[in-house]
Design a protein around this motif. Structure first.
Motif, short mmCIF file in Angstrom:
data_model
loop_
_atom_site.label_atom_id
_atom_site.label_comp_id
_atom_site.label_asym_id
_atom_site.label_seq_id
_atom_site.Cartn_x
_atom_site.Cartn_y
_atom_site.Cartn_z
N MET A 1 48.37 39.13 27.76
CA MET A 1 47.91 37.90 28.40
C MET A 1 48.60 37.72 29.74
SD MET A 1 47.98 33.98 26.94
CE MET A 1 49.78 33.81 26.94
N ARG A 2 47.83 37.33 30.75
CA ARG A 2 48.37 37.05 32.07
C ARG A 2 48.31 35.55 32.33
NH1 ARG A 2 45.14 41.64 32.67
NH2 ARG A 2 46.15 43.45 33.63
N LEU A 3 49.44 34.97 32.74
CA LEU A 3 49.49 33.57 33.16
C LEU A 3 49.56 33.53 34.68
CD1 LEU A 3 52.07 32.15 30.60
CD2 LEU A 3 49.58 31.95 30.50
N GLY A 4 48.70 32.73 35.29
CA GLY A 4 48.73 32.51 36.73
C GLY A 4 48.99 31.05 37.01
N ILE A 5 49.82 30.79 38.01
CA ILE A 5 50.16 29.42 38.38
C ILE A 5 49.92 29.25 39.87
CG2 ILE A 5 52.01 27.69 38.51
CD1 ILE A 5 53.35 29.39 36.19
N ASP A 6 49.19 28.22 40.23
CA ASP A 6 48.94 27.88 41.63
C ASP A 6 49.74 26.62 41.95
OD1 ASP A 6 47.98 27.58 44.17
OD2 ASP A 6 45.92 27.13 43.59
N LEU A 7 50.79 26.81 42.76
CA LEU A 7 51.67 25.69 43.13
C LEU A 7 51.16 25.09 44.42
CD1 LEU A 7 54.15 23.93 42.95
CD2 LEU A 7 55.53 25.86 43.76
N ILE A 15 46.57 29.04 34.56
CA ILE A 15 45.44 29.66 33.89
C ILE A 15 45.98 30.80 33.03
CG2 ILE A 15 44.93 31.40 35.64
CD1 ILE A 15 41.96 30.82 35.25
N ALA A 16 45.35 31.03 31.90
CA ALA A 16 45.68 32.18 31.05
C ALA A 16 44.46 33.08 31.00
CB ALA A 16 46.07 31.72 29.65
N LEU A 17 44.67 34.36 31.33
CA LEU A 17 43.59 35.33 31.31
C LEU A 17 43.86 36.38 30.24
CD1 LEU A 17 42.97 36.07 35.11
CD2 LEU A 17 41.86 34.36 33.67
N ALA A 18 42.82 36.74 29.51
CA ALA A 18 42.89 37.86 28.59
C ALA A 18 42.89 39.16 29.39
CB ALA A 18 41.71 37.83 27.62
N ALA A 19 43.08 40.27 28.72
CA ALA A 19 43.18 41.56 29.41
C ALA A 19 41.93 41.88 30.22
CB ALA A 19 43.44 42.66 28.38
N ASP A 20 40.77 41.38 29.77
CA ASP A 20 39.52 41.67 30.47
C ASP A 20 39.19 40.63 31.53
OD1 ASP A 20 38.89 39.50 28.92
OD2 ASP A 20 37.16 40.42 27.90
N GLY A 21 40.10 39.68 31.78
CA GLY A 21 39.86 38.65 32.78
C GLY A 21 39.21 37.39 32.24
N HIS A 22 38.91 37.38 30.95
CA HIS A 22 38.31 36.19 30.34
C HIS A 22 39.31 35.04 30.34
CE1 HIS A 22 35.98 33.68 27.63
NE2 HIS A 22 37.01 33.62 26.80
N GLU A 23 38.85 33.86 30.72
CA GLU A 23 39.74 32.69 30.78
C GLU A 23 39.97 32.13 29.37
OE1 GLU A 23 39.47 28.15 32.48
OE2 GLU A 23 38.81 29.76 33.83
N ARG A 45 57.30 23.62 31.88
CA ARG A 45 56.56 22.94 30.81
C ARG A 45 55.14 23.49 30.68
NH1 ARG A 45 59.36 18.46 32.89
NH2 ARG A 45 57.56 17.87 34.18
N LEU A 46 54.50 23.76 31.81
CA LEU A 46 53.15 24.31 31.76
C LEU A 46 53.13 25.66 31.04
CD1 LEU A 46 51.76 23.51 35.34
CD2 LEU A 46 50.78 22.74 33.17
N VAL A 47 54.09 26.51 31.36
CA VAL A 47 54.15 27.83 30.71
C VAL A 47 54.43 27.68 29.22
CG1 VAL A 47 55.45 30.00 30.58
CG2 VAL A 47 54.81 29.05 32.82
N GLU A 48 55.41 26.86 28.89
CA GLU A 48 55.77 26.67 27.49
C GLU A 48 54.60 26.13 26.68
OE1 GLU A 48 59.18 24.36 24.77
OE2 GLU A 48 58.93 23.87 26.90
N GLU A 53 50.25 26.80 22.78
CA GLU A 53 48.86 26.53 22.40
C GLU A 53 48.12 27.81 22.03
OE1 GLU A 53 44.90 24.37 24.36
OE2 GLU A 53 46.91 23.89 25.10
N LEU A 54 48.40 28.90 22.76
CA LEU A 54 47.69 30.15 22.54
C LEU A 54 48.39 31.06 21.55
CD1 LEU A 54 46.63 30.85 26.22
CD2 LEU A 54 45.15 30.10 24.35
N GLY A 55 49.65 30.76 21.24
CA GLY A 55 50.37 31.54 20.26
C GLY A 55 50.76 32.92 20.72
N GLN A 56 50.91 33.11 22.03
CA GLN A 56 51.35 34.41 22.55
C GLN A 56 52.07 34.23 23.87
OE1 GLN A 56 48.05 36.99 23.91
NE2 GLN A 56 46.65 35.31 23.43
N ARG A 57 52.84 35.25 24.22
CA ARG A 57 53.63 35.23 25.45
C ARG A 57 52.89 36.01 26.53
NH1 ARG A 57 59.31 34.71 26.62
NH2 ARG A 57 60.08 36.16 28.19
N GLY A 58 53.01 35.55 27.79
CA GLY A 58 52.29 36.21 28.86
C GLY A 58 53.17 36.56 30.05
#
Length: 297
Positions: A1-7, A15-23, A45-48, A53-58
């Motif tokens: 899982m990839r987490l992206g943050i726009d500051l 945003i959390a993206l699956a390996a295929d880019g699915h949101e 807090r957003l990352v935590e 919520e998703l039950g996985q680390r990114g």
């Protein structure tokens, strides 16, 4: 899982993206104004919360309105001034307990559109931000080009000489120079140009609406804007020769740009043919946060 943050200046989005880019998830909170420590805490807090919520680390990528100095590791050139001079990436790595990748928000926009957006499959993509300011990012073979000074793509602070028939002093830029691309091509610059030529105070959205309704003065303002943007982009094409230019930011929503810019660029491109595509973004305002996630690519 990839987490992206726009500051951003007013909001922080994750945003959390699956390996295929699915949101998988998207959340946002207000940006603490002028408070660096509170900003760090809000990101934490957003990352935590997302991972709980998703039950996985990114992995974590961050888009910022500035750049990280290659000399000091501190943030520079940020319009969110509380970030300037701060070791943002190091502080976040300590807070989150993992490596963090960080890039300018225009670079993240370009990366998002190059990976699975309007520039998908292209070798070289130049992403343009046309809004309150003017910026850009370069992606080559799916990788952000940072540069020796961490300023690759910063075309907004190159000079744009007056075009044929233009006279008078070049506009001032906030950076202290005159005649920068940003001083000609930002949204406020368009409004300023319209006021100087028509005596009427309108913003870019109003100018476009009136031009579409047949207003001659507004149509002339947009024609001047397109001619300048065409010359500015031709300079990029002559140096970088991208396969695709993707326009982002508020002004990118003007559909007439995609009809008119090829003709505005063409005469200034040093080639007997002009094949560069100029396209709207696939992901719109989401490209920055998606690109931050794709920094782990």
């Amino acid at each position: 899982m990839r987490l992206g943050i726009d500051l951003g200046g007013t909001k922080i989005e994750i945003i959390a993206l699956a390996a295929d880019g699915h949101e998988l998830l998207r959340r946002r909170v207000a940006t603490p104004q002028g408070d660096y420590r509170a900003t760090l805490a809000a990101i934490g807090r957003l990352v935590e919360n997302a991972e709980n919520e998703l039950g996985q680390r990114g992995s974590v990528g961050l888009a910022i309105p500035g750049a990280e100095s290659l000399v000091t590791g501190l943030i520079k050139n940020a319009n969110s001034t509380c970030l300037i001079g701060q070791p943002l990436r190091q502080d976040l790595q300590t807070l989150l307990g993992r490596d963090v990748r960080l890039a300018n928000d225009a670079n993240c926009f370009a990366l998002s559109e190059a990976i699975d957006g309007s520039g998908r499959g292209a070798n070289i993509v130049f992403g343009v931000i046309l809004g309150t300011g003017v910026g850009g990012g370069i992606v080559v073979h799916g990788q952000v080009l940072t540069g020796a000074n961490a300023i690759a793509g910063e075309w907004g602070h190159n000079p744009l000489p007056p075009g044929e028939g233009e006279s008078g002093p070049a506009p001032d830029c906030y950076c202290g120079r005159r005649g920068c691309v940003e001083a000609w091509l930002s949204g406020p610059a368009m409004a300023r140009d319209h006021l100087a030529n028509s005596g009427e105070a309108l913003n870019a959205i109003e100018i476009e609406a009136r031009a579409n309704a047949g207003d001659a003065a507004c149509s002339a303002t947009l024609a001047r804007y397109e001619a300048r943007l065409g010359r500015a982009l031709a300079g990029i094409i002559n140096i970088l020769d991208p396969d695709v230019i993707v326009l982002g930011g508020g002004l990118s929503k003007m559909q007439r740009l995609y009809r008119n810019l090829p003709a505005a660029c063409g005469p200034h491109v040093f080639s007997d043919a002009f094949y560069t595509k100029i396209l709207p973004p696939t992901h719109g305002d989401s490209s920055g946060v998606r690109g931050a996630a794709w920094l782990w690519n």
